[in-house]
Design a protein around this motif. Structure first.
Motif, PDB file in Angstrom:
ATOM      1  N   GLY A 117     -41.345  -7.665 -35.596  1.00  0.00           N
ATOM      2  CA  GLY A 117     -40.461  -8.519 -36.374  1.00  0.00           C
ATOM      3  C   GLY A 117     -41.101  -8.997 -37.660  1.00  0.00           C
ATOM      4  O   GLY A 117     -40.475  -8.996 -38.728  1.00  0.00           O
ATOM      5  N   ARG A 118     -42.365  -9.378 -37.584  1.00  0.00           N
ATOM      6  CA  ARG A 118     -43.082  -9.820 -38.793  1.00  0.00           C
ATOM      7  C   ARG A 118     -43.213  -8.665 -39.786  1.00  0.00           C
ATOM      8  O   ARG A 118     -43.089  -8.855 -40.997  1.00  0.00           O
ATOM      9  N   GLY A 119     -43.458  -7.468 -39.253  1.00  0.00           N
ATOM     10  CA  GLY A 119     -43.592  -6.307 -40.133  1.00  0.00           C
ATOM     11  C   GLY A 119     -42.292  -5.996 -40.856  1.00  0.00           C
ATOM     12  O   GLY A 119     -42.281  -5.730 -42.065  1.00  0.00           O
ATOM     13  N   VAL A 120     -41.190  -6.052 -40.127  1.00  0.00           N
ATOM     14  CA  VAL A 120     -39.884  -5.793 -40.720  1.00  0.00           C
ATOM     15  C   VAL A 120     -39.561  -6.839 -41.784  1.00  0.00           C
ATOM     16  O   VAL A 120     -38.987  -6.522 -42.835  1.00  0.00           O
ATOM     17  N   HIS A 121     -39.947  -8.082 -41.525  1.00  0.00           N
ATOM     18  CA  HIS A 121     -39.668  -9.164 -42.474  1.00  0.00           C
ATOM     19  C   HIS A 121     -40.290  -8.873 -43.837  1.00  0.00           C
ATOM     20  O   HIS A 121     -39.749  -9.276 -44.874  1.00  0.00           O
ATOM     21  N   GLN A 122     -41.408  -8.183 -43.844  1.00  0.00           N
ATOM     22  CA  GLN A 122     -42.087  -7.882 -45.102  1.00  0.00           C
ATOM     23  C   GLN A 122     -41.410  -6.753 -45.876  1.00  0.00           C
ATOM     24  O   GLN A 122     -41.639  -6.603 -47.076  1.00  0.00           O
ATOM     25  N   THR A 123     -40.579  -5.962 -45.211  1.00  0.00           N
ATOM     26  CA  THR A 123     -39.958  -4.804 -45.871  1.00  0.00           C
ATOM     27  C   THR A 123     -38.778  -5.191 -46.745  1.00  0.00           C
ATOM     28  O   THR A 123     -38.377  -4.422 -47.622  1.00  0.00           O
ATOM     29  N   ARG A 124     -38.166  -6.328 -46.480  1.00  0.00           N
ATOM     30  CA  ARG A 124     -36.963  -6.776 -47.185  1.00  0.00           C
ATOM     31  C   ARG A 124     -35.764  -5.860 -46.936  1.00  0.00           C
ATOM     32  O   ARG A 124     -34.809  -5.859 -47.709  1.00  0.00           O
ATOM     33  N   ASP A 125     -35.837  -5.078 -45.856  1.00  0.00           N
ATOM     34  CA  ASP A 125     -34.703  -4.243 -45.454  1.00  0.00           C
ATOM     35  C   ASP A 125     -33.731  -5.145 -44.691  1.00  0.00           C
ATOM     36  O   ASP A 125     -34.019  -5.572 -43.567  1.00  0.00           O
ATOM     37  N   VAL A 126     -32.589  -5.423 -45.308  1.00  0.00           N
ATOM     38  CA  VAL A 126     -31.680  -6.434 -44.763  1.00  0.00           C
ATOM     39  C   VAL A 126     -31.232  -6.099 -43.350  1.00  0.00           C
ATOM     40  O   VAL A 126     -31.317  -6.928 -42.438  1.00  0.00           O
ATOM     41  N   GLN A 127     -30.724  -4.886 -43.133  1.00  0.00           N
ATOM     42  CA  GLN A 127     -30.240  -4.526 -41.797  1.00  0.00           C
ATOM     43  C   GLN A 127     -31.367  -4.529 -40.770  1.00  0.00           C
ATOM     44  O   GLN A 127     -31.177  -4.932 -39.626  1.00  0.00           O
ATOM     45  N   ALA A 128     -32.554  -4.094 -41.189  1.00  0.00           N
ATOM     46  CA  ALA A 128     -33.698  -4.100 -40.270  1.00  0.00           C
ATOM     47  C   ALA A 128     -34.092  -5.532 -39.914  1.00  0.00           C
ATOM     48  O   ALA A 128     -34.453  -5.820 -38.767  1.00  0.00           O
TER      49      ALA A 128
END
Length: 228
Positions: A117-128
């Protein structure tokens, strides 16, 4: 959504399949608020008759995702700030029950899920980001041991995904969201039910305030632009 043919299997029930496809498109933003839904076009796009489309649209209307369009026909329901705030009130109560039950059962939230979850938060991919947030809360619902919680809240999450998608396209999820998730998971693991409840209620309230404020701003900007 309606420009290419999507072949659907004959089972399960076609109404359920059409409903699920349209619900996903609405909640993920492929079908925007105010989009008119034409029965003939949808039937052709799904390679089905009009009847399952008509029944699916009736169910979507009952669940608040479709509304009567001006003149005739139906359209994707406009996002409503007051309605979303009410959805968050319901979600807050169910989340509180879930964390209390999970804590009492000695549950622990998977650390790998938190890291992802923390990793996805850094991507700024909204759906992710939306899916990661949902995965965290679903893990709590499962840990509660009461399947009725997930069943009761699933429809509400589709409404929340709509507003999260609309808002996060033009702004960012608050930086502290996964710190809050960590705190909730730690309280559950520590067996502190009261603290877990307090944290999840605070978490839900902050999300409600932030997202409804940004949604209100977007709606006002659209009205101002339309009047200009």
């Amino acid at each position: 959504m309606t420009q290419k043919t999507i072949q659907l299997a004959t089972a399960p029930d076609l109404v359920e399949q059409v409903y699920a496809r349209l619900l996903d498109a609405i909640s993920e933003g492929s079908l925007q608020p105010g989009t008119r839904l034409n029965q003939e076009e949808l039937a052709a796009g799904f390679s089905v008759s009009r009847q399952p489309v008509l029944q699916a649209l009736r169910l979507l209307k009952k669940d608040g995702f479709v509304e009567d369009a001006p003149g005739r026909g139906v359209q994707v329901t406009q996002l409503d700030v007051h309605w979303i705030a009410q959805v968050y009130q319901v979600r807050g109560s169910l989340d509180a029950l879930a964390v209390r039950l999970a804590t009492e059962r000695g549950a622990k939230i998977d650390p790998e899920l938190m890291q992802q979850g923390r990793g996805v938060h850094q991507t700024r991919d909204v759906q992710a980001m939306i899916q990661a947030d949902l995965a965290f809360h679903r893990a709590i619902y499962q840990a509660s041991g009461n399947p009725l919680i997930a069943q009761s809240i699933d429809l509400h999450w589709h409404h929340l995904k709509r507003v999260m998608g609309a808002v996060l396209q033009s702004s960012h999820q608050r930086q502290t969201v996964w710190d809050e998730h960590d705190a909730i998971a730690n309280a559950i693991a520590a067996g502190d039910a009261d603290e877990a409840v307090r944290l999840v209620q605070e978490h839900t309230q902050q999300a409600s305030v932030q997202l409804t404020a940004r949604l209100s701003e977007q709606i006002q900007n659209l009205k101002t632009g339309a009047q200009a």
